[in-house]
Every structure is written in C-alpha cells, then in structure tokens.
Enzyme design. Structure first.
Site, short mmCIF file in Angstrom:
data_model
loop_
_atom_site.label_atom_id
_atom_site.label_comp_id
_atom_site.label_asym_id
_atom_site.label_seq_id
_atom_site.Cartn_x
_atom_site.Cartn_y
_atom_site.Cartn_z
N ASP A 127 0.83 -1.20 0.00
CA ASP A 127 0.00 0.00 0.00
C ASP A 127 0.87 1.25 0.00
OD1 ASP A 127 -2.39 1.35 -0.07
OD2 ASP A 127 -3.22 0.33 1.68
N ARG A 177 -2.09 -0.89 -8.45
CA ARG A 177 -3.45 -0.58 -8.01
C ARG A 177 -3.55 0.94 -7.97
NH1 ARG A 177 -3.72 -2.56 -3.02
NH2 ARG A 177 -4.48 -0.85 -1.76
#
Length: 303
Positions: A127, A177
C-alpha cells in the site's frame, strides 16, 4: 470540508477520543464489516457467491516496535491460510511492517509475506501512504520485483510524479493498483481539483492499458467513480482488452450495487475489506474522498 476532514485525521486528541464514542463506532460500520478478521472472512465468502473477489487489509500504520510488526506478519500469514480457497489477496502498509524503524527489517517482512502469498496462490499488495514515504515504498517494491517476487503497489493519481513512477516501473512488469489519493498534500506536488485528479487518473489508465494488453503489467482501477471506470473501459476496449482483463476494486460498503453490476457484466471486481480497531485516521480519509458521506455519519447521531 475535505481539508477539515484530513486535519481531523491527523489530530491526536481526536484520534484518542473519537473511537470511544458510540455513534462513531456505529458510523464506521458502513466501511468495515467488523473489527475482527472473522467478520472480514464472512464478508469475503458472501462476495465470492456473487463473483466478487476480496482484498484484505488490517488497519494500522506507523508502528514503533518491530515485535509488533512481526505480529502483523504472523497475522497476515494466518489470513492467507484461512482464505486460500477464496482467492483473496492482501494489502499492507510499509509503516505497519516497520518502515519508520528499520527499512531492512521492513523489506524482510514484505518478502516473507510475498512468499507466503505465493504459497497460498494469493497476491501481496504494497500500500502507499503519504508522499514522505513514496520514494522508500517504491524502492522496497522495486527490490521485490528484482528478487522475482510477485507483488503489486498502490500508486496515487493525484501526485504529479505518478506518471514518471509508472514509466520507471514498466520494464519490471509491475502490478499497479491505481487510487486517487487520500492524504493532505500540497499543490506543489499534487493536483487539488477533482477534475484534474480525474483527468490524470484516466490518462494514467490509458498509458498503462497497452502494457496490460501484452501481459506486461497488471492494472487494478481502485475507484468508486463508475463514470471514470466507464470512460477508462472505452479506452481499454479500443486497445483490444476483454472485460475480464479489466480489474476494478472498491471499498467494502461503498457502491455495492455497482460492484455487483460490474461483476455481472464480466469485469474482474474485488472488494477491499478492511478490519481492525485502528480505524480512526483511515475512516476520516475515506470521508474526505467523498465528503457527501458525512451526511451518513450525521444520521448516526439520531436515535
């Protein structure tokens, strides 16, 4: 409203007291099925019946003890073992694995999780956090790819630098992402207006679609903006991509009907299921992404 919410997310007094308020705990349930992994696993099982995949993330960041980081790694190893039949993936913040303490230890933790994910036939996502961590996070991710480990990284469309970051990663056949971005960043490094963020998001998608077509890049469009998804799909279709090659990810509790619709239409859809008790700052950033959600919180004040 967005600036106010992001300020609240960084306020230590509020972070200490708000999670104790009953109405706040009720309100946050819109965005996570529960604080324990059992609730997240049940939600993922329900989604699988509707052909929607799952992406698990345990809330928490900026840990100050490597022993705590080791507990996070052990937890995710248990998650991977428990969800192997669901095909669920995991996403973890580097500061949750010790980046504020020891970059070398953080890499070892990421490598351990990536290998555990591969063993479970799953996938690890790294992330992205605030811009002060971008370079270090990308360096960790590049090390994973150089070590021939399958993993992906979240990139933020509101940062001016992201197109250059994508270009630099392309030779390594990355997985990206793409999110819009949810931290308070200055105008010098980030687009401030929604229309500019949206335009850059679409431009980044079209930049990556040819690589997706030739199996040199995996792209997940992580956005609740279905109009933006529709625009991107028109470019993807023109590039020769089939629907199942177009991946979309949305947060638990947001636009679930749209998630189901996209899945029925043949798109590859995943629901990002978060859980844990460290939800305060994360929750405020979710509200800041779409301030209209504040009205949902306000309704929790009513009997």
């Amino acid at each position: 409203m967005r600036r106010l919410l992001l300020w609240c997310a960084q306020n230590r007094w509020l972070a200490t007291h708000v999670p104790r308020w009953r109405f706040a705990r009720r309100a946050v349930r819109r965005f996570l099925p529960g604080e324990g992994f059992d609730a997240a696993l049940k939600a993922a099982t329900d989604f699988k019946a509707e052909r929607i995949g799952a992406l698990f993330t345990l809330l928490g960041e900026n840990i100050t003890d490597l022993a705590e980081a080791n507990k996070v790694v052990e937890h995710y190893e248990e998650v991977l073992a428990a969800s192997s039949e669901l095909g669920a993936e995991i996403s973890v913040k580097p500061t949750q694995l010790g980046l504020d303490i020891d970059e070398g230890a953080t890499y070892k933790n990421l490598l351990r999780l990536a290998r555990a994910a591969a063993k479970a036939k799953s996938f690890l996502w790294v992330d992205m956090e605030g811009s002060t961590y971008t370079d270090r996070t990308l360096e960790l991710y590049r090390r994973l790819l150089h070590d021939e480990v399958r993993a992906g990284v979240a990139l933020q469309a509101y940062l001016h630098r992201t197109v250059a970051d994508v270009a630099s990663l392309m030779p390594l056949k990355p997985a990206v992402r793409l999110v819009k971005g949810a931290y308070a960043e200055p105008a010098q490094i980030a687009f401030q207006a929604k229309k500019d963020v949206d335009a850059n998001y679409l431009a980044l998608c079209t930049f990556m679609f040819p690589e997706v077509k030739h199996h040199r890049l995996r792209l997940v469009m992580a956005t609740h903006d279905t109009d933006l998804v529709a625009k991107a799909w028109r470019f993807a279709e023109a590039s020769g991509l089939e629907r199942q090659r177009v991946e979309v990810a949305m947060l638990y509790g947001i636009r679930v009907d749209e998630q189901r619709r996209l899945a029925r239409e043949g798109f590859n859809v995943r629901d990002l299921i978060t859980y844990g008790d460290a939800w305060y700052a994360w929750y405020l950033r979710r509200l800041a992404e779409r301030p209209a959600n504040v009205w949902f919180v306000a309704r929790q004040l009513l009997p």
